[in-house]
Design a protein around this motif. Sequence first.
Motif, PDB file in Angstrom:
ATOM      1  N   THR A   3       0.945   2.705   0.314  1.00  0.00           N
ATOM      2  CA  THR A   3       1.343   1.503   1.051  1.00  0.00           C
ATOM      3  C   THR A   3       0.543   0.294   0.582  1.00  0.00           C
ATOM      4  OG1 THR A   3       1.990   2.796   2.983  1.00  0.00           O
ATOM      5  CG2 THR A   3       1.540   0.458   3.355  1.00  0.00           C
ATOM      6  N   ILE A   4      -0.753   0.464   0.433  1.00  0.00           N
ATOM      7  CA  ILE A   4      -1.595  -0.654  -0.032  1.00  0.00           C
ATOM      8  C   ILE A   4      -1.165  -1.119  -1.416  1.00  0.00           C
ATOM      9  CG2 ILE A   4      -3.942  -1.285  -0.772  1.00  0.00           C
ATOM     10  CD1 ILE A   4      -4.933   0.523   1.573  1.00  0.00           C
ATOM     11  N   LEU A   5      -0.964  -0.181  -2.315  1.00  0.00           N
ATOM     12  CA  LEU A   5      -0.598  -0.557  -3.685  1.00  0.00           C
ATOM     13  C   LEU A   5       0.778  -1.221  -3.745  1.00  0.00           C
ATOM     14  CD1 LEU A   5      -1.971   2.523  -5.638  1.00  0.00           C
ATOM     15  CD2 LEU A   5      -2.955   0.214  -5.531  1.00  0.00           C
ATOM     16  N   GLY A  35       6.084  -2.603  -0.424  1.00  0.00           N
ATOM     17  CA  GLY A  35       5.377  -1.871   0.623  1.00  0.00           C
ATOM     18  C   GLY A  35       5.634  -2.397   2.020  1.00  0.00           C
ATOM     19  N   GLY A  36       6.513  -3.383   2.141  1.00  0.00           N
ATOM     20  CA  GLY A  36       6.837  -3.927   3.447  1.00  0.00           C
ATOM     21  C   GLY A  36       5.876  -4.991   3.942  1.00  0.00           C
ATOM     22  N   CYS A  37       4.962  -5.419   3.108  1.00  0.00           N
ATOM     23  CA  CYS A  37       4.021  -6.477   3.485  1.00  0.00           C
ATOM     24  C   CYS A  37       4.668  -7.835   3.249  1.00  0.00           C
ATOM     25  CB  CYS A  37       2.750  -6.395   2.644  1.00  0.00           C
ATOM     26  SG  CYS A  37       1.833  -4.868   2.886  1.00  0.00           S
ATOM     27  N   GLN A  38       4.218  -8.814   4.005  1.00  0.00           N
ATOM     28  CA  GLN A  38       4.629 -10.190   3.772  1.00  0.00           C
ATOM     29  C   GLN A  38       3.409 -10.965   3.299  1.00  0.00           C
ATOM     30  OE1 GLN A  38       6.681 -11.889   7.125  1.00  0.00           O
ATOM     31  NE2 GLN A  38       8.502 -10.694   6.688  1.00  0.00           N
ATOM     32  N   GLY A  84      -4.900 -12.384   6.807  1.00  0.00           N
ATOM     33  CA  GLY A  84      -5.626 -13.602   6.465  1.00  0.00           C
ATOM     34  C   GLY A  84      -6.443 -13.525   5.190  1.00  0.00           C
ATOM     35  N   THR A  85      -6.408 -12.391   4.499  1.00  0.00           N
ATOM     36  CA  THR A  85      -7.116 -12.282   3.216  1.00  0.00           C
ATOM     37  C   THR A  85      -6.387 -13.121   2.173  1.00  0.00           C
ATOM     38  OG1 THR A  85      -7.884 -10.059   3.734  1.00  0.00           O
ATOM     39  CG2 THR A  85      -7.877 -10.690   1.398  1.00  0.00           C
ATOM     40  N   LEU A 100      -5.033  -7.078  -1.282  1.00  0.00           N
ATOM     41  CA  LEU A 100      -4.209  -7.470  -0.142  1.00  0.00           C
ATOM     42  C   LEU A 100      -3.832  -6.213   0.634  1.00  0.00           C
ATOM     43  CD1 LEU A 100      -2.089  -9.953  -2.228  1.00  0.00           C
ATOM     44  CD2 LEU A 100      -3.908 -10.537  -0.623  1.00  0.00           C
ATOM     45  N   LEU A 101      -3.882  -6.308   1.959  1.00  0.00           N
ATOM     46  CA  LEU A 101      -3.691  -5.121   2.779  1.00  0.00           C
ATOM     47  C   LEU A 101      -2.532  -5.287   3.750  1.00  0.00           C
ATOM     48  CD1 LEU A 101      -7.444  -4.452   3.603  1.00  0.00           C
ATOM     49  CD2 LEU A 101      -6.033  -3.245   1.928  1.00  0.00           C
TER      50      LEU A 101
END
Length: 184
Positions: free
Chosen positions: A103-105, A136-139, A156-157, A180-181
């Motif tokens: 997920t992170i990658l 990974g579904g991150c924005q 916020g990173t 980024l997480l």
Amino acid sequence: MKTTTTAWIAGLAIATGAAAFAQENPMVGGAEMMADRNIVENAANSADHTTLVAAVQAAGLAETLSGEGPFTVFAPVNAAFEALPAGTVDTLLQPENKEQLTTILTCHAVGAEVMSEALAQMIADDGGSHVIETLGGCQLTAQANDGTITLTDENGTVATVTIADVDQSNGVIHVIDAVLLPKS
């Protein structure tokens, strides 16, 4: 109005045009990046991306990122992984944490090839920030300031693109200075 990943596809026409004027690929981690090699082959040659390559292998993503693509990968350098809390990388590399590592990658990858000029145009078109939806579904929120592109995750990173437009046979890598997480 902010747009999302679908705008990346529209940006491909711009990206393709930008690629026609691109210079030679930049050196990354002391190694020449070859446009006829895929993302994994080139990253494996970069001394600055040994942790990323180990993580990609541990997550079982090497075959995917060696595939046809196209992909845009925001590739954190070793120092970005070292900046995580002590023991984080070792924990993530353990087999029982493969899903979390994956997920992170995949929060660093998009299923389209987008060069920095196209991304900067999307940022401008969206009034100063552009939301990127990752595999990974991150924005991630992309912004540009004085020619520098930054990406902010949902926690916020902020990561700065330190080397842009590293052309690959199956996409493009943009080197970044932070991991980024997913939203916590």
